[in-house]
Design a protein around this motif. Sequence first.
Motif, PDB file in Angstrom:
ATOM      1  N   THR A 167       1.497  -5.249   7.740  1.00 40.21           N
ATOM      2  CA  THR A 167       0.788  -4.659   8.878  1.00 40.21           C
ATOM      3  C   THR A 167       0.052  -3.398   8.453  1.00 40.21           C
ATOM      4  OG1 THR A 167       2.363  -5.571  10.482  1.00 40.21           O
ATOM      5  CG2 THR A 167       1.087  -3.647  11.179  1.00 40.21           C
ATOM      6  N   ALA A 168       0.711  -2.553   7.677  1.00 41.48           N
ATOM      7  CA  ALA A 168       0.069  -1.332   7.187  1.00 41.48           C
ATOM      8  C   ALA A 168      -1.180  -1.670   6.367  1.00 41.48           C
ATOM      9  CB  ALA A 168       1.051  -0.530   6.337  1.00 41.48           C
ATOM     10  N   LYS A 169      -1.078  -2.657   5.518  1.00 40.86           N
ATOM     11  CA  LYS A 169      -2.218  -3.032   4.669  1.00 40.86           C
ATOM     12  C   LYS A 169      -3.392  -3.531   5.511  1.00 40.86           C
ATOM     13  CE  LYS A 169       0.305  -4.251   0.436  1.00 40.86           C
ATOM     14  NZ  LYS A 169       0.661  -5.348  -0.494  1.00 40.86           N
ATOM     15  N   LEU A 170      -3.095  -4.380   6.499  1.00 40.48           N
ATOM     16  CA  LEU A 170      -4.182  -4.922   7.319  1.00 40.48           C
ATOM     17  C   LEU A 170      -4.808  -3.840   8.181  1.00 40.48           C
ATOM     18  CD1 LEU A 170      -5.899  -7.290   8.189  1.00 40.48           C
ATOM     19  CD2 LEU A 170      -4.158  -7.849   9.917  1.00 40.48           C
ATOM     20  N   GLY A 180      -9.686  -0.320   8.970  1.00 37.46           N
ATOM     21  CA  GLY A 180     -10.289   0.988   9.228  1.00 37.46           C
ATOM     22  C   GLY A 180      -9.360   2.054   9.752  1.00 37.46           C
ATOM     23  N   ILE A 181      -8.084   1.722   9.956  1.00 41.57           N
ATOM     24  CA  ILE A 181      -7.111   2.712  10.437  1.00 41.57           C
ATOM     25  C   ILE A 181      -6.475   3.364   9.214  1.00 41.57           C
ATOM     26  CG2 ILE A 181      -5.036   3.087  11.826  1.00 41.57           C
ATOM     27  CD1 ILE A 181      -5.747   0.507  13.340  1.00 41.57           C
ATOM     28  N   LYS A 182      -6.919   4.543   8.864  1.00 46.62           N
ATOM     29  CA  LYS A 182      -6.506   5.188   7.619  1.00 46.62           C
ATOM     30  C   LYS A 182      -5.371   6.190   7.798  1.00 46.62           C
ATOM     31  CE  LYS A 182      -9.976   3.075   5.592  1.00 46.62           C
ATOM     32  NZ  LYS A 182      -9.765   1.905   4.728  1.00 46.62           N
ATOM     33  N   GLY A 196      13.535   7.516   5.203  1.00 46.14           N
ATOM     34  CA  GLY A 196      12.560   8.432   5.774  1.00 46.14           C
ATOM     35  C   GLY A 196      11.153   8.029   5.396  1.00 46.14           C
ATOM     36  N   VAL A 197      10.221   8.977   5.432  1.00 46.05           N
ATOM     37  CA  VAL A 197       8.820   8.693   5.112  1.00 46.05           C
ATOM     38  C   VAL A 197       8.708   8.171   3.679  1.00 46.05           C
ATOM     39  CG1 VAL A 197       6.525   9.700   4.794  1.00 46.05           C
ATOM     40  CG2 VAL A 197       7.929  10.375   6.754  1.00 46.05           C
ATOM     41  N   VAL A 198       7.931   7.102   3.513  1.00 44.14           N
ATOM     42  CA  VAL A 198       7.711   6.532   2.182  1.00 44.14           C
ATOM     43  C   VAL A 198       6.652   7.355   1.467  1.00 44.14           C
ATOM     44  CG1 VAL A 198       7.051   4.481   0.880  1.00 44.14           C
ATOM     45  CG2 VAL A 198       8.270   4.236   3.067  1.00 44.14           C
ATOM     46  N   THR A 199       7.005   7.900   0.318  1.00 44.81           N
ATOM     47  CA  THR A 199       6.059   8.655  -0.499  1.00 44.81           C
ATOM     48  C   THR A 199       5.847   7.943  -1.831  1.00 44.81           C
ATOM     49  OG1 THR A 199       7.853  10.039  -1.361  1.00 44.81           O
ATOM     50  CG2 THR A 199       6.658  10.865   0.563  1.00 44.81           C
ATOM     51  N   ASP A 211       3.209   2.053  -3.712  1.00 44.19           N
ATOM     52  CA  ASP A 211       1.774   1.875  -3.976  1.00 44.19           C
ATOM     53  C   ASP A 211       0.967   2.075  -2.694  1.00 44.19           C
ATOM     54  OD1 ASP A 211       2.285   1.358  -6.615  1.00 44.19           O
ATOM     55  OD2 ASP A 211       1.916  -0.806  -6.491  1.00 44.19           O
ATOM     56  N   MET A 212       1.496   1.595  -1.571  1.00 42.08           N
ATOM     57  CA  MET A 212       0.801   1.779  -0.309  1.00 42.08           C
ATOM     58  C   MET A 212       0.803   3.245   0.092  1.00 42.08           C
ATOM     59  SD  MET A 212      -0.967   0.109   1.870  1.00 42.08           S
ATOM     60  CE  MET A 212      -1.869   0.756   3.279  1.00 42.08           C
ATOM     61  N   ALA A 213       1.918   3.930  -0.153  1.00 42.68           N
ATOM     62  CA  ALA A 213       1.991   5.363   0.151  1.00 42.68           C
ATOM     63  C   ALA A 213       0.969   6.127  -0.677  1.00 42.68           C
ATOM     64  CB  ALA A 213       3.394   5.888  -0.111  1.00 42.68           C
ATOM     65  N   ALA A 214       0.789   5.713  -1.922  1.00 44.23           N
ATOM     66  CA  ALA A 214      -0.202   6.364  -2.781  1.00 44.23           C
ATOM     67  C   ALA A 214      -1.612   6.147  -2.241  1.00 44.23           C
ATOM     68  CB  ALA A 214      -0.086   5.827  -4.209  1.00 44.23           C
ATOM     69  N   LYS A 215      -1.877   4.947  -1.765  1.00 46.39           N
ATOM     70  CA  LYS A 215      -3.197   4.647  -1.194  1.00 46.39           C
ATOM     71  C   LYS A 215      -3.463   5.497   0.044  1.00 46.39           C
ATOM     72  CE  LYS A 215      -4.674   0.391  -1.278  1.00 46.39           C
ATOM     73  NZ  LYS A 215      -4.927  -1.049  -0.977  1.00 46.39           N
ATOM     74  N   LEU A 216      -2.387   5.812   0.777  1.00 48.86           N
ATOM     75  CA  LEU A 216      -2.518   6.609   2.000  1.00 48.86           C
ATOM     76  C   LEU A 216      -2.513   8.108   1.719  1.00 48.86           C
ATOM     77  CD1 LEU A 216      -0.041   4.599   4.264  1.00 48.86           C
ATOM     78  CD2 LEU A 216      -2.525   4.673   4.489  1.00 48.86           C
TER      79      LEU A 216
END
Length: 392
Positions: A199-202, A207-209, A218-221, A233-238
Motif C-alpha cells: 500500500t505504501a509503495k502504490l 503521488g502521495i509522498k 515503531g516508525v520504520v527508518t 528500503d521504503m523508509a529510505a525512499k521516503l
Amino acid sequence: MNEREDILRLHELHTGVLDIQSELSVSDRKDLGKAYTPGVAILSKLIANHPELKNRYTMSGKLVALITDGTAVLGLGNIGPAGGLPVIEGKALLYKDLAGINAIPLSVAQVPVDDFVSTVKNISGSFAGIHLEDIAAPRCFEIEQKLSDELNIPVYHDDQEGTAIVVLAGLINAAKVAGKSLNSLKVVINGVGASGLATAKLLFEAGIKNLTLVDKFGVVTAHDNRYNAYQTDMAAKLNVTADLKDKQLTDVIANQDAFIGLSDANLMTTADVNKMADSPIIFALANPDPEIDPEDAKKAGAKIIATGSSQYPNQVNNILVFPGLFRGLLAAGINHVGYELQTVVANALAGMITKPTAEKIIPGVFDKGVVDTVSAALIKYASEQEQNPELV
C-alpha cells in the motif's frame, strides 16, 4: 444447529465448494474421438511444434492458479498449507461466480523461497495467470518478484496488490469528501507487512509522498536492522529521518490527515484521533476487530471511516479487485501487474462513486458493475498502450 455446525455440514456435503464441469458432451464414439482419442493427437502434434497455441486449444488459456503456503492467513496466522486451502477454494468460487474466471486452488509446502518459485515455475505452463495468497512477508515479496521476472503470465499477490488498489480507491474519494488534495495528504500506515508495504509503495507511486510507516518497533527508518530490507528500503525512499526511530503511533499521529491500519485490533485511541488534522480519515482495516472501534473514531471527530468489515459503511475488501482484474488481464493479454495498472484499477473503482460522501467512498462488495468496471478499465488501458508492448 449453530453456525459453526452449519458451515461444516455445508462444506462436507459438497466436499468443498468447487467442482469441474465439462464443456463438451461425450455421448458416442464420434464425440469421444473428437474430445479425446484419436482427436487429441492432432492438438498434441500442433502444440508440440507451436507451444504458444496451448492457450488457444487447451484450458491453460483460461485457468488461474490460486496458490498458498498458509504462512499468513488473515486473522489466523501460520496455519499451514492444508489450513490455507479453504481460503483459496473460496476465492476460486468467487472468481467463477463473479467474473466467470476458472481458478484452481493449490497448496505448496512451506519450502525455501527458491524451491517455492521453482515449483510454481515448473507448473506455470498449465495456467494463464498466478494468484498468490496468504504468504508471509518478507518471503512473499521475493517470491512474487522472482515469478514476475521469470514468467510471461501475470503474477498477482492479493494481500499486496489487491489491498493496495482498494485502499487507494477509497483514499481518492476520502480526500474529496475531506476537501483535500490527494497528493498533499499526510498519511500514517500502521502495520508494514505485505499489505502495508504494498500500500505504501502504490500510494507513493500515485503521488502521495508524505508517508509515515509504523510497525511493531515503531516508525520504520532506513537503518533499523530490526526491520527487513524491503521495509527499510521504503523508509529510505521516503527520507525518514533517524530521529523518528522507536517513535510509536501516538508520537507521530499529530497533524496526520489519514490513518491506514493494516495491523491489529485496538491499537489506536480516541486521543490519537483528536491529534490528527481537521477532517481525519480513518481506515481501520484489521480483521476481525479494527484498530479502533468505528463508533469511538466517529465520536472523536473522524470525518471518514472505513473498515474491513461488512458491519459498517465503506468496507475495504479485495473482492472489489481480483475477479475483475483477472478478467481484464486475460481478455487484454496483459502479463504484468505494475503500479500504473494498479492505479488505473483504483481510479476506476473510485470513479464508480460519482458523488462520494462520508458514508460512501467506495463501491459495495455486491454493487452491480464492479467486475465489469475493473475489467473494462484494463482492456482500455491495454488498448492505449498498444504502441508500447512493455505494459507497466
